[in-house]
Design an enzyme around this catalytic site. Structure first.
Site, PDB file in Angstrom:
ATOM      1  N   THR A 173      31.752 -42.238   1.780  1.00 40.68           N
ATOM      2  CA  THR A 173      31.322 -41.599   0.586  1.00 40.68           C
ATOM      3  C   THR A 173      29.972 -41.479   0.672  1.00 40.68           C
ATOM      4  O   THR A 173      29.583 -42.348   0.501  1.00 40.68           O
ATOM      5  CB  THR A 173      31.900 -41.516  -1.084  1.00 40.68           C
ATOM      6  OG1 THR A 173      31.358 -40.792  -2.128  1.00 40.68           O
ATOM      7  CG2 THR A 173      31.239 -43.177  -0.773  1.00 40.68           C
ATOM      8  N   ASP A 174      29.104 -40.021  -0.337  1.00 42.97           N
ATOM      9  CA  ASP A 174      27.678 -40.642  -0.505  1.00 42.97           C
ATOM     10  C   ASP A 174      27.343 -41.154  -1.782  1.00 42.97           C
ATOM     11  O   ASP A 174      26.176 -41.758  -1.712  1.00 42.97           O
ATOM     12  CB  ASP A 174      27.126 -39.032  -0.475  1.00 42.97           C
ATOM     13  CG  ASP A 174      28.138 -38.532  -1.854  1.00 42.97           C
ATOM     14  OD1 ASP A 174      29.326 -38.440  -3.150  1.00 42.97           O
ATOM     15  OD2 ASP A 174      27.518 -37.070  -2.255  1.00 42.97           O
ATOM     16  N   GLU A 175      28.379 -41.548  -2.148  1.00 44.96           N
ATOM     17  CA  GLU A 175      28.669 -42.972  -3.357  1.00 44.96           C
ATOM     18  C   GLU A 175      27.860 -44.155  -3.522  1.00 44.96           C
ATOM     19  O   GLU A 175      27.194 -44.864  -3.949  1.00 44.96           O
ATOM     20  CB  GLU A 175      29.440 -42.328  -4.378  1.00 44.96           C
ATOM     21  CG  GLU A 175      30.307 -41.164  -5.041  1.00 44.96           C
ATOM     22  CD  GLU A 175      31.270 -41.410  -6.205  1.00 44.96           C
ATOM     23  OE1 GLU A 175      30.990 -42.604  -6.652  1.00 44.96           O
ATOM     24  OE2 GLU A 175      31.639 -40.204  -6.725  1.00 44.96           O
ATOM     25  N   TYR A 221      33.690 -49.021  -7.664  1.00 42.87           N
ATOM     26  CA  TYR A 221      34.470 -47.755  -6.448  1.00 42.87           C
ATOM     27  C   TYR A 221      33.195 -47.668  -5.361  1.00 42.87           C
ATOM     28  O   TYR A 221      33.981 -48.487  -4.509  1.00 42.87           O
ATOM     29  CB  TYR A 221      34.587 -46.252  -6.811  1.00 42.87           C
ATOM     30  CG  TYR A 221      34.658 -45.193  -5.557  1.00 42.87           C
ATOM     31  CD1 TYR A 221      36.334 -45.434  -5.181  1.00 42.87           C
ATOM     32  CD2 TYR A 221      33.866 -44.307  -6.062  1.00 42.87           C
ATOM     33  CE1 TYR A 221      36.548 -44.234  -4.214  1.00 42.87           C
ATOM     34  CE2 TYR A 221      33.819 -43.679  -4.092  1.00 42.87           C
ATOM     35  CZ  TYR A 221      35.196 -43.164  -3.993  1.00 42.87           C
ATOM     36  OH  TYR A 221      35.032 -42.654  -2.463  1.00 42.87           O
ATOM     37  N   LYS A 234      33.397 -48.665  -1.236  1.00 37.31           N
ATOM     38  CA  LYS A 234      33.177 -48.036   0.090  1.00 37.31           C
ATOM     39  C   LYS A 234      32.064 -49.060   0.622  1.00 37.31           C
ATOM     40  O   LYS A 234      32.401 -48.874   2.071  1.00 37.31           O
ATOM     41  CB  LYS A 234      33.189 -46.629  -0.664  1.00 37.31           C
ATOM     42  CG  LYS A 234      34.651 -46.184  -1.361  1.00 37.31           C
ATOM     43  CD  LYS A 234      35.358 -45.780  -0.061  1.00 37.31           C
ATOM     44  CE  LYS A 234      35.515 -45.274   1.031  1.00 37.31           C
ATOM     45  NZ  LYS A 234      36.345 -44.710   1.903  1.00 37.31           N
TER      46      LYS A 234
HETATM   47  P1  NAD Z   1      43.008 -39.837  -2.735  1.00 36.34           P
HETATM   48  O1  NAD Z   1      42.495 -40.900  -3.617  1.00 36.34           O
HETATM   49  O2  NAD Z   1      43.562 -38.605  -2.620  1.00 36.34           O
HETATM   50  O3  NAD Z   1      44.328 -40.658  -1.635  1.00 36.34           O
HETATM   51  C1  NAD Z   1      44.542 -41.766  -0.590  1.00 36.34           C
HETATM   52  C2  NAD Z   1      45.705 -42.075  -0.653  1.00 36.34           C
HETATM   53  O4  NAD Z   1      44.881 -43.138   0.270  1.00 36.34           O
HETATM   54  C3  NAD Z   1      46.322 -41.572  -1.144  1.00 36.34           C
HETATM   55  O5  NAD Z   1      47.376 -40.652  -0.123  1.00 36.34           O
HETATM   56  C4  NAD Z   1      47.347 -43.762  -1.490  1.00 36.34           C
HETATM   57  O6  NAD Z   1      48.271 -43.207  -0.970  1.00 36.34           O
HETATM   58  C5  NAD Z   1      46.587 -43.542  -0.154  1.00 36.34           C
HETATM   59  N1  NAD Z   1      46.406 -45.500  -0.120  1.00 36.34           N
HETATM   60  C6  NAD Z   1      45.739 -45.593  -1.271  1.00 36.34           C
HETATM   61  N2  NAD Z   1      46.192 -47.558  -0.963  1.00 36.34           N
HETATM   62  C7  NAD Z   1      46.440 -47.350   0.308  1.00 36.34           C
HETATM   63  C8  NAD Z   1      46.844 -48.652   0.701  1.00 36.34           C
HETATM   64  N3  NAD Z   1      46.897 -49.856   0.331  1.00 36.34           N
HETATM   65  N4  NAD Z   1      47.277 -48.547   2.106  1.00 36.34           N
HETATM   66  C9  NAD Z   1      47.757 -47.503   2.626  1.00 36.34           C
HETATM   67  N5  NAD Z   1      47.486 -46.196   2.146  1.00 36.34           N
HETATM   68  C10 NAD Z   1      46.666 -46.560   0.769  1.00 36.34           C
HETATM   69  O7  NAD Z   1      41.966 -39.638  -1.703  1.00 36.34           O
HETATM   70  P2  NAD Z   1      41.215 -38.571  -1.063  1.00 36.34           P
HETATM   71  O8  NAD Z   1      39.758 -37.832  -2.597  1.00 36.34           O
HETATM   72  O9  NAD Z   1      41.528 -37.759  -0.254  1.00 36.34           O
HETATM   73  O10 NAD Z   1      40.103 -39.167  -0.283  1.00 36.34           O
HETATM   74  C11 NAD Z   1      40.271 -39.517   0.630  1.00 36.34           C
HETATM   75  C12 NAD Z   1      39.217 -40.338   1.477  1.00 36.34           C
HETATM   76  O11 NAD Z   1      37.975 -40.159   1.241  1.00 36.34           O
HETATM   77  C13 NAD Z   1      38.816 -42.237   0.476  1.00 36.34           C
HETATM   78  O12 NAD Z   1      38.086 -42.896   1.245  1.00 36.34           O
HETATM   79  C14 NAD Z   1      37.537 -41.667   0.134  1.00 36.34           C
HETATM   80  O13 NAD Z   1      36.856 -42.227  -0.350  1.00 36.34           O
HETATM   81  C15 NAD Z   1      36.627 -40.263   0.521  1.00 36.34           C
HETATM   82  N6  NAD Z   1      36.163 -39.500   0.383  1.00 36.34           N
HETATM   83  C16 NAD Z   1      36.584 -38.733  -0.640  1.00 36.34           C
HETATM   84  C17 NAD Z   1      35.729 -37.453  -1.349  1.00 36.34           C
HETATM   85  C18 NAD Z   1      36.196 -36.647  -2.228  1.00 36.34           C
HETATM   86  O14 NAD Z   1      35.716 -36.052  -2.973  1.00 36.34           O
HETATM   87  N7  NAD Z   1      37.485 -36.950  -2.852  1.00 36.34           N
HETATM   88  C19 NAD Z   1      34.441 -37.709  -0.861  1.00 36.34           C
HETATM   89  C20 NAD Z   1      33.543 -38.408  -0.371  1.00 36.34           C
HETATM   90  C21 NAD Z   1      34.598 -39.596   0.659  1.00 36.34           C
HETATM   91  O1  DAU Z   2      30.924 -38.581  -4.414  1.00 36.13           O
HETATM   92  C1  DAU Z   2      32.363 -38.148  -3.731  1.00 36.13           C
HETATM   93  C2  DAU Z   2      32.700 -38.721  -4.237  1.00 36.13           C
HETATM   94  O2  DAU Z   2      33.312 -37.637  -5.356  1.00 36.13           O
HETATM   95  C3  DAU Z   2      34.232 -39.892  -4.084  1.00 36.13           C
HETATM   96  O3  DAU Z   2      33.778 -40.406  -3.299  1.00 36.13           O
HETATM   97  C4  DAU Z   2      35.403 -40.056  -4.466  1.00 36.13           C
HETATM   98  O4  DAU Z   2      36.163 -40.158  -4.137  1.00 36.13           O
HETATM   99  C5  DAU Z   2      35.593 -38.686  -5.789  1.00 36.13           C
HETATM  100  O5  DAU Z   2      36.333 -39.196  -6.503  1.00 36.13           O
HETATM  101  C6  DAU Z   2      33.959 -37.934  -6.064  1.00 36.13           C
HETATM  102  O6  DAU Z   2      33.669 -38.928  -7.219  1.00 36.13           O
HETATM  103  P1  DAU Z   2      32.854 -38.273  -8.805  1.00 36.13           P
HETATM  104  O7  DAU Z   2      33.185 -39.193  -9.553  1.00 36.13           O
HETATM  105  O8  DAU Z   2      32.161 -37.257  -8.407  1.00 36.13           O
HETATM  106  O9  DAU Z   2      34.384 -37.368  -8.732  1.00 36.13           O
HETATM  107  P2  DAU Z   2      34.928 -36.914 -10.631  1.00 36.13           P
HETATM  108  O10 DAU Z   2      35.464 -35.734 -10.167  1.00 36.13           O
HETATM  109  O11 DAU Z   2      35.662 -38.096 -11.289  1.00 36.13           O
HETATM  110  O12 DAU Z   2      33.725 -35.806 -11.199  1.00 36.13           O
HETATM  111  C7  DAU Z   2      32.744 -35.325 -10.504  1.00 36.13           C
HETATM  112  C8  DAU Z   2      31.937 -35.150 -11.957  1.00 36.13           C
HETATM  113  O13 DAU Z   2      32.547 -34.663 -12.660  1.00 36.13           O
HETATM  114  C9  DAU Z   2      31.321 -36.373 -12.381  1.00 36.13           C
HETATM  115  O14 DAU Z   2      30.123 -36.677 -12.082  1.00 36.13           O
HETATM  116  C10 DAU Z   2      32.175 -37.175 -13.114  1.00 36.13           C
HETATM  117  C11 DAU Z   2      32.360 -35.422 -14.565  1.00 36.13           C
HETATM  118  N1  DAU Z   2      33.457 -35.791 -14.958  1.00 36.13           N
HETATM  119  C12 DAU Z   2      34.735 -36.065 -14.323  1.00 36.13           C
HETATM  120  C13 DAU Z   2      36.062 -35.799 -14.395  1.00 36.13           C
HETATM  121  C14 DAU Z   2      37.149 -36.552 -14.318  1.00 36.13           C
HETATM  122  C15 DAU Z   2      33.459 -34.861 -15.752  1.00 36.13           C
HETATM  123  O15 DAU Z   2      32.776 -34.391 -16.584  1.00 36.13           O
HETATM  124  N2  DAU Z   2      35.308 -35.044 -17.008  1.00 36.13           N
HETATM  125  C16 DAU Z   2      36.279 -35.313 -16.598  1.00 36.13           C
HETATM  126  O16 DAU Z   2      37.350 -35.504 -17.288  1.00 36.13           O
END
Ligand code: NAD
Ligand code: DAU
Length: 343
Positions: free
Chosen positions: A129-131, A154, A158
């Site tokens: 992730t970019d985080e 988190y 990562k």
């Molecule tokens: P998500 O939380 O929707 O899904 C995570 C999945 O992993 C779930 O199906 C969960 O059951 C499974 N899981 C959790 N712990 C596990 C374990 N111990 N063994 C096997 N499976 C397990 O997450 P997402 O948003 O789909 O993100 C997927 C990946 O992409 C993550 O690695 C996250 O860090 C990365 N990522 C997410 C975003 C985003 O915006 N959502 C952006 C950049 C990177």
């Molecule tokens: O940047 C990539 C990341 O994006 C991934 O690595 C993470 O898995 C994914 O969860 C996401 O992280 P963020 O923290 O950026 O996403 P989130 O949707 O939780 O929040 C997006 C922005 O919105 C953040 O600035 C917090 C804000 N927010 C979020 C929630 C849930 C609110 O203001 N209110 C809310 O209720």
């Protein structure tokens, strides 16, 4: 089948979109999907591939070597590549407790690396992730060379997993590639994340909680574009390299929330400013020129197309969304598959 992809976390948001993409674009690849079905995993996301010979679900935990080995066995004699997405992914949950994040994201990644190295797989794509880069001011972008400076439990977990993947390459010559993507939105996202939470609350005329001043900036990418970038890295990326993925699509949170309300015909009076997230990163923005120049990937979707498509998708999935809100989605796996660990 010509090859196997061991996908971890394939019942989650990005994972299930990746499964759907493989079914469409790589029908001769077997997808073995290892997922622990935590609260974030949902077998309903995979209903479209139920019964498909191209998709094999293994209910298991990446922290357990025997579960990873079971998934590797399910790949049979096919050449294996790994796409590692399983993670605890929600920043707010990591603020409440960091331990599950260290367990899955750090320990789980090492268990997976070790088991896959012992098996001799072809390529291992680590989805990060970019985080991990921390927070930006109003100027500049994250490049692959930006120093890692994670700010939440988190992102720290990562970043630790990124370092373990890097070490596997340098120490053992293990064939890894790492991707670092910005915020995704699109179908099948758990409604704890900003976009689906706001959509779900607005539909029910509930308050939309905006953290702090709502001026935090995220770089939004449609999930299909992220999946295609991962596929490009898997097929054509250079081993040992890191690839940033993003769409130059920056918006402050409050603008996203207002756009959603306008599209749904709901009043801005639903917006409720609440206490800020502790340690809240102010701005993320990705420089994705490396993956564009070297692998020819760039986003296909514009925000103007994909946000309305996403809003429409959630409007058409009221039952799915309700199941997540009530917790009923957790019964689906047992109903469909009984207590068996494979489906
Ligand atoms: P998500 O939380 O929707 O899904 C995570 C999945 O992993 C779930 O199906 C969960 O059951 C499974 N899981 C959790 N712990 C596990 C374990 N111990 N063994 C096997 N499976 C397990 O997450 P997402 O948003 O789909 O993100 C997927 C990946 O992409 C993550 O690695 C996250 O860090 C990365 N990522 C997410 C975003 C985003 O915006 N959502 C952006 C950049 C990177
Ligand atoms: O940047 C990539 C990341 O994006 C991934 O690595 C993470 O898995 C994914 O969860 C996401 O992280 P963020 O923290 O950026 O996403 P989130 O949707 O939780 O929040 C997006 C922005 O919105 C953040 O600035 C917090 C804000 N927010 C979020 C929630 C849930 C609110 O203001 N209110 C809310 O209720």
């Amino acid at each position: 089948m010509t090859r196997a992809i061991l996908l971890t976390g394939g019942a989650g948001f990005i994972g299930s979109n990746f499964v759907h993409m493989l079914a469409e674009q790589r029908p001769d690849w077997l997808c073995v999907n290892l997922d622990a079905l935590t609260y974030a995993g949902n077998m309903q996301n995979l209903a479209m591939v139920e019964g498909s010979t191209q998709h094999r679900f293994i209910h298991g935990d990446i922290c357990k070597t025997e579960d990873v080995e079971r998934a590797l066995d399910a790949c049979g004699d096919l050449p294996i590549s790994v796409v590692h997405m399983a993670a605890e992914s929600h920043v707010d949950r990591s603020i409440i407790s960091g331990l599950p994040f260290v367990q899955t994201n750090v320990l789980g990644t090492q268990v997976l690396l070790d088991a896959c190295r012992a098996r001799g797989i072809e390529r291992f794509v680590h989805v990060s992730t970019d985080e991990v880069y921390g927070s930006l001011g109003s100027e500049g972008f994250f490049t692959e060379d930006t120093t890692l400076a994670p700010n939440s439990p988190y992102s720290a977990s990562k970043a630790a997993s990124d370092m373990l993947v890097r070490a596997a390459f340098h120490t053992h010559g293990f064939p890894v590639l790492t991707t670092r993507c910005s915020n995704n939105y699109g179908p099948w996202q758990f409604p704890e994340k900003l976009v689906p939470l706001m959509l779900a609350n607005a539909r029910e005329d509930k308050p939309l909680p905006v953290y702090g001043d709502g001026m935090q900036v995220r770089d939004w990418l449609y999930v299909e574009d992220h999946c295609e970038a991962i596929l490009a890295v898997l097929e054509r990326g250079e081993l040992g390299e890191v690839y940033n993925i993003g769409g130059h699509n920056e918006y402050p949170n409050i603008e996203i929330v207002k756009t959603i309300l306008a599209a749904m015909g709901k009043p801005e009076s639903l917006i409720t400013y609440v206490t800020d997230r502790p340690g809240h990163d102010r701005r993320y923005a990705i420089d994705a020129s490396k993956i564009d120049a070297t692998l020819g990937w760039r986003p296909r979707w514009t925000f103007e197309q994909a946000l309305p498509a996403t809003i429409e998708w959630y409007a058409s999935q009221v039952e799915w969304l309700q199941g997540l809100r009530t917790g009923a989605y957790r019964d689906y796996y047992a109903q469909q598959y009984g207590s068996d660990s494979e489906g």
